[in-house]
Design an enzyme around this catalytic site. Structure first.
Site, PDB file in Angstrom:
ATOM      1  N   ASP A 107       3.724 -13.953  -0.310  1.00  0.00           N
ATOM      2  CA  ASP A 107       2.768 -14.872  -0.917  1.00  0.00           C
ATOM      3  C   ASP A 107       3.546 -15.855  -1.802  1.00  0.00           C
ATOM      4  O   ASP A 107       4.060 -16.862  -1.339  1.00  0.00           O
ATOM      5  CB  ASP A 107       1.733 -14.065  -1.697  1.00  0.00           C
ATOM      6  CG  ASP A 107       0.729 -14.936  -2.426  1.00  0.00           C
ATOM      7  OD1 ASP A 107       0.753 -16.163  -2.241  1.00  0.00           O
ATOM      8  OD2 ASP A 107      -0.083 -14.390  -3.197  1.00  0.00           O
ATOM      9  N   ARG A 166      -5.930  -0.323   4.325  1.00  0.00           N
ATOM     10  CA  ARG A 166      -4.647  -0.491   5.024  1.00  0.00           C
ATOM     11  C   ARG A 166      -4.773  -0.092   6.494  1.00  0.00           C
ATOM     12  O   ARG A 166      -4.015  -0.528   7.338  1.00  0.00           O
ATOM     13  CB  ARG A 166      -3.560   0.390   4.388  1.00  0.00           C
ATOM     14  CG  ARG A 166      -3.158  -0.029   2.983  1.00  0.00           C
ATOM     15  CD  ARG A 166      -1.879   0.708   2.580  1.00  0.00           C
ATOM     16  NE  ARG A 166      -1.635   0.677   1.154  1.00  0.00           N
ATOM     17  CZ  ARG A 166      -1.003  -0.299   0.507  1.00  0.00           C
ATOM     18  NH1 ARG A 166      -0.569  -1.344   1.176  1.00  0.00           N
ATOM     19  NH2 ARG A 166      -0.823  -0.239  -0.789  1.00  0.00           N
TER      20      ARG A 166
END
Ligand code: IMP
Ligand code: MG
Length: 175
Positions: A107, A166
């Site tokens: 990110d 996840r």
């Protein structure tokens, strides 16, 4: 699979299908394979998010590699915070080796810069970075990436919110 995931006040919409992840990851494996002919690779996965991508990536690399992990976290809910780092490595795992760091997503690039710098002190022969997702602005920080994505939070295929989701086989994006 569902197209919308709800979590507290947040909504996530299906974004990248598992079949696209498989196809794209195979391309990255092939690129790595041909770049490292006759060279031994040490993959360093960044826990916890790397597991599904790393598993898929390595399953198409025939031989001549080993792997290890570091554990890192910096997110609180959907916001980036202070870095927590746990090292499960020693100098001999890195020194004089060809390293490929495996990430779920880059990110801001803060985490990958930190890890890169950390590993460099052990004098590897080379360090490269493979990531499944990358947010634009950080493109220069990876050598191979699966998908460039818009600047929104994502979950699934290893990526979590507060430790959940996840397990999703597809990737979902916050809407
Ligand atoms: P960075 O340090 O800002 O590049 O963030 C890197 C790490 O934060 C990644 O390895 C992820 O574990 C986590 N992260 C960043 N963005 C997301 C996201 O959209 N969803 C889930 N985890 C994320
Ligand atoms: Mg990660």
């Amino acid at each position: 699979m569902k197209n919308i995931i709800k979590y507290e006040d947040l909504r996530f919409e299906k974004y990248i299908d598992n079949s696209q992840i498989i196809e794209r990851t195979e391309e990255i494996s092939n690129a790595i394979k041909s770049d490292y002919l006759n060279k031994e690779i040490v993959f360093i996965g960044v826990l916890n998010g790397c597991i599904p991508f790393m598993n898929l990536l390595l399953s198409k690399i025939p031989n001549n590699y080993s792997y290890n992990f570091v554990k890192m976290s910096s997110y609180l809910r959907t916001k980036s915070g202070d870095i927590n780092f746990e090292l499960g490595l020693n100098k001999n795992d890195i020194s004089n080796k060809h390293i490929i760091i495996v990430e779920d997503i880059i990110d801001s690039g803060k985490s990958i810069k930190f890890i890169n710098q950390y590993l460099r002190q052990y004098k590897p022969k080379s360090i490269k970075v493979a990531t499944l997702l990358i947010k634009k602005g950080s493109i220069g920080l990876s050598d191979w990436y699966g998908f460039k994505i818009s600047d929104k939070f994502v979950i699934g295929f290893g990526m979590d919110i507060d430790g959940s989701f996840r397990y999703l086989k597809d990737i979902y994006i916050k809407v």
